[in-house]
Design a protein around this motif. Structure first.
Motif, PDB file in Angstrom:
ATOM      1  N   GLU A 182      19.938  -2.388 -12.439  1.00 54.83           N
ATOM      2  CA  GLU A 182      19.296  -3.499 -13.154  1.00 54.83           C
ATOM      3  C   GLU A 182      19.803  -4.840 -12.626  1.00 54.83           C
ATOM      4  N   ALA A 183      21.115  -4.901 -12.360  1.00 51.84           N
ATOM      5  CA  ALA A 183      21.695  -6.131 -11.817  1.00 51.84           C
ATOM      6  C   ALA A 183      21.123  -6.414 -10.430  1.00 51.84           C
ATOM      7  N   LEU A 184      20.932  -5.353  -9.643  1.00 53.99           N
ATOM      8  CA  LEU A 184      20.350  -5.531  -8.303  1.00 53.99           C
ATOM      9  C   LEU A 184      18.919  -6.063  -8.412  1.00 53.99           C
ATOM     10  N   ASP A 185      18.138  -5.509  -9.326  1.00 48.87           N
ATOM     11  CA  ASP A 185      16.763  -6.006  -9.520  1.00 48.87           C
ATOM     12  C   ASP A 185      16.787  -7.503  -9.808  1.00 48.87           C
ATOM     13  N   ARG A 186      17.723  -7.909 -10.673  1.00 53.16           N
ATOM     14  CA  ARG A 186      17.797  -9.327 -11.030  1.00 53.16           C
ATOM     15  C   ARG A 186      18.202 -10.183  -9.839  1.00 53.16           C
ATOM     16  N   MET A 187      19.220  -9.723  -9.083  1.00 55.04           N
ATOM     17  CA  MET A 187      19.675 -10.591  -7.979  1.00 55.04           C
ATOM     18  C   MET A 187      18.640 -10.688  -6.871  1.00 55.04           C
ATOM     19  N   LEU A 188      17.855  -9.624  -6.654  1.00 58.74           N
ATOM     20  CA  LEU A 188      16.798  -9.696  -5.643  1.00 58.74           C
ATOM     21  C   LEU A 188      15.678 -10.622  -6.123  1.00 58.74           C
ATOM     22  N   ALA A 189      15.303 -10.469  -7.402  1.00 58.77           N
ATOM     23  CA  ALA A 189      14.227 -11.306  -7.951  1.00 58.77           C
ATOM     24  C   ALA A 189      14.593 -12.786  -7.856  1.00 58.77           C
ATOM     25  N   GLU A 190      15.866 -13.111  -8.166  1.00 61.57           N
ATOM     26  CA  GLU A 190      16.319 -14.512  -8.083  1.00 61.57           C
ATOM     27  C   GLU A 190      16.151 -15.085  -6.683  1.00 61.57           C
ATOM     28  N   ARG A 191      16.302 -14.203  -5.684  1.00 57.04           N
ATOM     29  CA  ARG A 191      16.183 -14.656  -4.290  1.00 57.04           C
ATOM     30  C   ARG A 191      14.768 -14.478  -3.753  1.00 57.04           C
ATOM     31  N   GLY A 192      13.847 -14.016  -4.595  1.00 56.49           N
ATOM     32  CA  GLY A 192      12.473 -13.780  -4.152  1.00 56.49           C
ATOM     33  C   GLY A 192      12.354 -12.612  -3.191  1.00 56.49           C
ATOM     34  N   LEU A 193      13.267 -11.649  -3.296  1.00 56.21           N
ATOM     35  CA  LEU A 193      13.260 -10.492  -2.385  1.00 56.21           C
ATOM     36  C   LEU A 193      12.846  -9.224  -3.126  1.00 56.21           C
ATOM     37  N   ALA A 194      12.425  -8.224  -2.364  1.00 56.18           N
ATOM     38  CA  ALA A 194      12.082  -6.935  -2.973  1.00 56.18           C
ATOM     39  C   ALA A 194      12.610  -5.807  -2.099  1.00 56.18           C
ATOM     40  N   LEU A 195      12.771  -4.646  -2.691  1.00 57.57           N
ATOM     41  CA  LEU A 195      13.177  -3.458  -1.938  1.00 57.57           C
ATOM     42  C   LEU A 195      11.946  -2.849  -1.282  1.00 57.57           C
TER      43      LEU A 195
END
Ligand code: ADP
Length: 206
Positions: free
Chosen positions: A94-107
């Motif tokens: 969940e934390a990873l989802d948040r940090m990627l979203a903040e940077r505008g990135l996706a897996l």
């Protein structure tokens, strides 16, 4: 390309990450390696993690999440990265989802290596024998007791991540019992499909 490699200790994540680094020019971010470096350097994180890791238990989520958040912001991670050993718990995911979203990135993909447990024990024992034969120092957690704890932590805390990413439609499962080259080929095939999917997504719905 940004991907996660999931799988229990001894599944071959490190080996496959090496292949991906060569083939795709992206960096391998192994939280295990980062934590071992912190232990060796005697940093505050290292001091906190040392005993936990030697037992085979998981380091607190907040500690690893902070390390990863810093690391993915480094210039060499800009082209993409393979997360090896992270996330290991649902709160970490969940934390990873948040940090990627903040940077505008996706897996792009979550690749799970499936292996049977008897094979894992044999693989880890073999790795220990080979390292001993070469005179290389063993990891503090490369002993039967800590391995049992690592497998138990995997079952209880990390295995639920398969369902987490399955629900998001991101999970790709690969037979980790196949020969190394065949596993690499299967991962490459999965990544081609993932890349095709994101290319075919119209910009408007991204
Ligand atoms: N994401 C993480 N969360 C909590 N602890 C971690 C994480 N990554 C690594 N660790 C700690 O480092 C140890 C070694 O990790 P790693 O090198 O990935 O080992 P392996 O894949 O062989 O189990 C783990 O047993 C755990 O104590």
């Amino acid at each position: 390309m940004r991907l996660i490699l999931l799988g229990p200790p001894g599944a071959g994540k490190g080996t496959q990450a090496q292949h991906l680094v060569q083939a795709h020019g992206i960096v391998q971010l192994s939280t295990g390696d980062m934590l071992r470096a912190a232990v060796k350097a005697g940093t505050p994180v290292g001091l906190e993690a040392k005993e936990i890791m030697a037992r085979g238990d998981l380091v607190p989520d907040a500690v690893v999440v902070a390390i990863v958040a810093d690391r993915i912001g480094e210039p060499d991670a800009a082209k993409g990265f393979i997360l090896d050993g992270f996330p290991r718990t649902v709160p970490q995911a969940e934390a990873l989802d948040r940090m990627l979203a903040e940077r505008g990135l996706a897996l792009d993909a979550v690749v799970e290596l499936k292996v049977d447990e008897q094979a894992l024990l044999e693989r880890v024992e073999k790795r220990v024998r080979e390292m001993t034969a070469r005179g290389e120092p063993l990891r503090a957690d490369d002993n039967p007791e800590a391995l049992k704890t690592r497998l138990a932590a995997y079952r209880a805390q990390t295995a639920p991540l398969s369902a987490y990413y399955e629900t998001k439609g991101m999970l790709r499962t690969i037979d980790g019992m196949a020969p190394i080259g065949a596993v690499s080929a299967a991962i490459d095939a999965v990544l081609k499909t993932a890349a095709g999917e994101s290319r075919s997504t119209p910009a408007a719905v991204r």
